[in-house]
Design a protein around this motif. Structure first.
Motif, PDB file in Angstrom:
ATOM      1  N   HIS A 201    -102.770  31.801 -84.471  1.00  0.00           N
ATOM      2  CA  HIS A 201    -103.026  32.843 -85.497  1.00  0.00           C
ATOM      3  C   HIS A 201    -101.530  32.735 -86.346  1.00  0.00           C
ATOM      4  N   ALA A 202    -100.500  32.674 -85.905  1.00  0.00           N
ATOM      5  CA  ALA A 202     -99.247  32.994 -86.287  1.00  0.00           C
ATOM      6  C   ALA A 202     -98.250  31.745 -86.213  1.00  0.00           C
ATOM      7  N   GLY A 203     -97.745  31.381 -87.173  1.00  0.00           N
ATOM      8  CA  GLY A 203     -96.879  30.069 -86.823  1.00  0.00           C
ATOM      9  C   GLY A 203     -95.207  30.467 -87.300  1.00  0.00           C
ATOM     10  N   LEU A 204     -94.266  30.171 -86.448  1.00  0.00           N
ATOM     11  CA  LEU A 204     -92.981  30.641 -86.531  1.00  0.00           C
ATOM     12  C   LEU A 204     -92.246  29.336 -87.377  1.00  0.00           C
ATOM     13  N   VAL A 205     -91.974  29.599 -88.539  1.00  0.00           N
ATOM     14  CA  VAL A 205     -91.265  28.556 -89.285  1.00  0.00           C
ATOM     15  C   VAL A 205     -89.949  28.986 -89.671  1.00  0.00           C
ATOM     16  N   GLY A 206     -89.082  27.911 -89.541  1.00  0.00           N
ATOM     17  CA  GLY A 206     -87.633  28.396 -89.883  1.00  0.00           C
ATOM     18  C   GLY A 206     -86.620  26.890 -89.613  1.00  0.00           C
ATOM     19  N   PHE A 207     -85.584  27.151 -90.101  1.00  0.00           N
ATOM     20  CA  PHE A 207     -84.592  25.920 -89.896  1.00  0.00           C
ATOM     21  C   PHE A 207     -84.268  25.655 -88.352  1.00  0.00           C
ATOM     22  N   PRO A 208     -84.063  24.580 -88.082  1.00  0.00           N
ATOM     23  CA  PRO A 208     -83.291  24.378 -86.445  1.00  0.00           C
ATOM     24  C   PRO A 208     -82.415  25.386 -86.281  1.00  0.00           C
ATOM     25  N   ASN A 209     -82.378  25.543 -84.872  1.00  0.00           N
ATOM     26  CA  ASN A 209     -81.317  26.737 -84.427  1.00  0.00           C
ATOM     27  C   ASN A 209     -81.441  28.032 -84.708  1.00  0.00           C
ATOM     28  N   PRO A 255     -91.353  22.709 -84.206  1.00  0.00           N
ATOM     29  CA  PRO A 255     -90.038  22.085 -84.518  1.00  0.00           C
ATOM     30  C   PRO A 255     -89.454  22.459 -85.846  1.00  0.00           C
ATOM     31  N   GLY A 256     -88.345  22.627 -85.874  1.00  0.00           N
ATOM     32  CA  GLY A 256     -87.482  23.027 -87.114  1.00  0.00           C
ATOM     33  C   GLY A 256     -87.701  22.357 -88.141  1.00  0.00           C
ATOM     34  N   ILE A 257     -87.678  23.159 -89.371  1.00  0.00           N
ATOM     35  CA  ILE A 257     -87.984  22.223 -90.747  1.00  0.00           C
ATOM     36  C   ILE A 257     -86.500  22.179 -91.444  1.00  0.00           C
ATOM     37  N   ILE A 258     -86.124  21.086 -92.192  1.00  0.00           N
ATOM     38  CA  ILE A 258     -85.095  20.965 -92.859  1.00  0.00           C
ATOM     39  C   ILE A 258     -85.488  20.454 -94.399  1.00  0.00           C
ATOM     40  N   ARG A 273     -98.045  20.001 -90.547  1.00  0.00           N
ATOM     41  CA  ARG A 273     -99.447  19.784 -90.574  1.00  0.00           C
ATOM     42  C   ARG A 273     -99.957  20.927 -89.515  1.00  0.00           C
ATOM     43  N   HIS A 274     -99.173  21.295 -88.662  1.00  0.00           N
ATOM     44  CA  HIS A 274     -99.519  22.380 -87.712  1.00  0.00           C
ATOM     45  C   HIS A 274     -99.482  23.811 -88.394  1.00  0.00           C
ATOM     46  N   ILE A 275     -98.594  23.804 -89.294  1.00  0.00           N
ATOM     47  CA  ILE A 275     -98.227  25.218 -89.903  1.00  0.00           C
ATOM     48  C   ILE A 275     -99.575  25.496 -90.827  1.00  0.00           C
ATOM     49  N   GLU A 276    -100.024  24.169 -91.466  1.00  0.00           N
ATOM     50  CA  GLU A 276    -101.258  24.466 -92.220  1.00  0.00           C
ATOM     51  C   GLU A 276    -102.452  25.310 -91.696  1.00  0.00           C
ATOM     52  N   HIS A 277    -102.479  25.085 -90.431  1.00  0.00           N
ATOM     53  CA  HIS A 277    -103.563  25.941 -89.606  1.00  0.00           C
ATOM     54  C   HIS A 277    -103.585  27.243 -89.294  1.00  0.00           C
ATOM     55  N   CYS A 278    -102.357  27.770 -89.419  1.00  0.00           N
ATOM     56  CA  CYS A 278    -101.941  29.068 -88.805  1.00  0.00           C
ATOM     57  C   CYS A 278    -102.330  30.118 -90.270  1.00  0.00           C
ATOM     58  N   ARG A 279    -102.838  31.214 -89.766  1.00  0.00           N
ATOM     59  CA  ARG A 279    -103.595  32.148 -90.628  1.00  0.00           C
ATOM     60  C   ARG A 279    -102.271  32.889 -91.354  1.00  0.00           C
ATOM     61  N   PHE A 280    -101.093  33.353 -90.656  1.00  0.00           N
ATOM     62  CA  PHE A 280    -100.170  33.991 -91.205  1.00  0.00           C
ATOM     63  C   PHE A 280     -98.839  33.431 -90.480  1.00  0.00           C
ATOM     64  N   LEU A 281     -97.915  33.421 -91.114  1.00  0.00           N
ATOM     65  CA  LEU A 281     -96.691  33.013 -91.120  1.00  0.00           C
ATOM     66  C   LEU A 281     -95.435  33.803 -90.823  1.00  0.00           C
ATOM     67  N   LEU A 282     -94.695  33.498 -89.720  1.00  0.00           N
ATOM     68  CA  LEU A 282     -93.397  34.156 -89.496  1.00  0.00           C
ATOM     69  C   LEU A 282     -92.234  33.380 -89.920  1.00  0.00           C
ATOM     70  N   PHE A 283     -91.550  33.778 -90.995  1.00  0.00           N
ATOM     71  CA  PHE A 283     -90.469  32.872 -91.479  1.00  0.00           C
ATOM     72  C   PHE A 283     -89.192  33.788 -90.748  1.00  0.00           C
ATOM     73  N   VAL A 284     -88.506  32.556 -90.190  1.00  0.00           N
ATOM     74  CA  VAL A 284     -87.336  32.914 -89.093  1.00  0.00           C
ATOM     75  C   VAL A 284     -86.245  32.582 -89.948  1.00  0.00           C
ATOM     76  N   VAL A 285     -85.049  33.472 -90.026  1.00  0.00           N
ATOM     77  CA  VAL A 285     -83.960  33.226 -90.941  1.00  0.00           C
ATOM     78  C   VAL A 285     -82.796  33.771 -89.954  1.00  0.00           C
ATOM     79  N   ASP A 286     -81.778  32.774 -89.830  1.00  0.00           N
ATOM     80  CA  ASP A 286     -80.838  32.986 -88.942  1.00  0.00           C
ATOM     81  C   ASP A 286     -79.576  33.764 -89.897  1.00  0.00           C
ATOM     82  N   LEU A 287     -79.488  35.046 -89.406  1.00  0.00           N
ATOM     83  CA  LEU A 287     -78.735  36.100 -90.331  1.00  0.00           C
ATOM     84  C   LEU A 287     -77.221  35.870 -89.857  1.00  0.00           C
TER      85      LEU A 287
END
Ligand code: GTP
Ligand code: MG
Length: 381
Positions: A201-209, A255-258, A273-287
């Protein structure tokens, strides 16, 4: 007396054995076999999400040329039977299969048997089933020809050739003794690309680390590897978040996107490709990194480059590592720059995870309502 003592000892041992097997406590002491933990590197060998396969249907069986003959019935007429049809090669979805690693590069269907005399038809070739996981896309020359999303769904990858005709088939009033028979047709030949899209349902999208794997570990039952270096995660992992009302939301750690991932930099294109199938996205940002909104812009840019409008899916921004000293100031700056909601949390200490879980449930409910209002088939995986 010595023999007697030996016999008694054996008898006692026998009782012990009987007692030990009937003892429920012994069963408790037996340890359950634990699930083997596969390292990330080894998992790469098992987790294959793309395979090119060449499939050929079985060849049709040869028709037969024969004439019936027996004592006192010398010219019994043509009795050559038809050949059997070649077997199809069929892709079948099996929910027990999780990867395309068992799919071989080449499949050939079973040939039909040739016909026989006395009007015997050859047997058809059996079907060859290729088991594929749920969420397999079948592509031919870059075009999607099938989307196998349900358990048990089948797709005929290559049809078997039809069997040839025996000479009996050509019997007519004009020709009472045909000697024609035909060969079976060759099976269909295709080269297909199988692509696996993980379903979540949800995909975690973020930079490596950024802490995606740590976050998935914190909110779900999944245990992806966590380490303080980029590209720890090499394969997508899916975790299930359980709610009190027994609803389950699946979350994928990709896996991390750069920068330049859409040009296949880093681990690149394959994981978008895997993110494409997720219904909603969780953008993870390193504060803890300065100017975290740049990360967000880059992530959205990469997604949009891969597929127009992908970053516009329902999403939420997660500011991770709020426990680190420099994060608080960065959070305020990020909130100024970004108009949508930002959820600050720490995957390591577990701070403010509840806010994310509640919001995740809201996103999920919205998705379920939208599905129901569209009156589509329930897509609750
Ligand atoms: N202080 C702090 N460290 C964190 C937090 N979350 C993750 N980390 C650390 O950040 C490092 C990277 O975490 P991962 O979860 O492996 O990051 P990732 O985004 O999965 O990285 P890749 O798999 O390489 O893309 C690890 O050393 C974690 O311990 C957090 O909330 N606070
Ligand atoms: Mg990771």
């Amino acid at each position: 007396p010595h023999i007697q003592i030996c016999l008694m000892q054996q008898q006692i041992k026998g009782w012990q054995r009987i007692l030990s097997t009937s003892c429920a406590n012994c069963a408790k002491n037996q340890r359950l076999r634990q699930k083997r933990v596969i390292s990330e590197k080894k998992l790469t060998r098992y987790f294959i999400d793309h395979r090119r396969v060449s499939v050929t249907g079985g060849h049709g069986g040869q028709g037969i040329n024969s004439f019936y003959s027996e004592p006192r019935k010398e010219f019994g007429g043509p009795d050559g039977g038809n050949g059997g049809d070649g077997g199809h090669v069929i892709l079948k979805v099996d929910q027990q299969i999780k990867s395309l690693n068992l799919v071989l590069p080449l499949y050939r269907g079973f040939d039909g048997e040739k016909g026989g005399s006395k009007n015997c038809y050859g047997a058809n070739g059996g079907y060859t089933y290729v088991k594929v996981p749920v969420g397999t896309l079948v592509k031919e020359n870059g075009k999607t020809v099938a989307n196998l999303a349900q358990h048990g769904e089948e797709y005929v990858a290559a049809y078997g050739g039809t069997g040839g005709k025996g000479n009996r088939f050509f019997l007519s009033n004009e020709n009472r003794a045909p000697v024609t028979d035909t060969a079976g047709e060759p099976g269909q030949k295709r080269v297909l690309d199988l692509e696996l899209k993980i379903m979540a349902h949800a995909g975690l999208v973020g930079f490596p680390n950024a802490g995606k794997s740590s976050l998935l570990r914190a909110i779900s039952n999944a245990k992806p590897a966590v380490a303080p270096y980029p590209f720890t995660t090499l394969n997508p992992h899916v975790g299930i978040v359980n709610y009190q009302d027994y609803e389950q939301v699946s979350v994928a750690d990709v896996p991390g996107i750069i920068r330049g991932a859409h040009l296949n930099r880093g681990l690149g294109l394959t994981f978008l490709r895997h993110i494409e199938h997720c219904r909603f996205l969780l953008f993870v940002v390193d504060l803890s990194v300065s100017e975290p909104w740049i990360q967000l812009q880059d992530l959205k840019y990469e997604l949009d480059q891969y597929e127009e409008g992908l970053s516009k899916r329902p999403h939420v921004v997660i500011g991770n590592k709020i426990d680190l000293p420099q994060s608080k100031a960065n959070l305020l700056l990020l909130k100024e720059q970004v108009e949508q909601r930002v959820i600050p949390l720490s995957a390591l200490t577990g701070d403010n995870l509840e806010e994310l879980l509640l919001h995740l449930k809201e996103l999920y409910d919205c998705y379920v309502n939208a599905e129901q209002s569209h009156k589509q088939n329930s897509v609750k995986w």
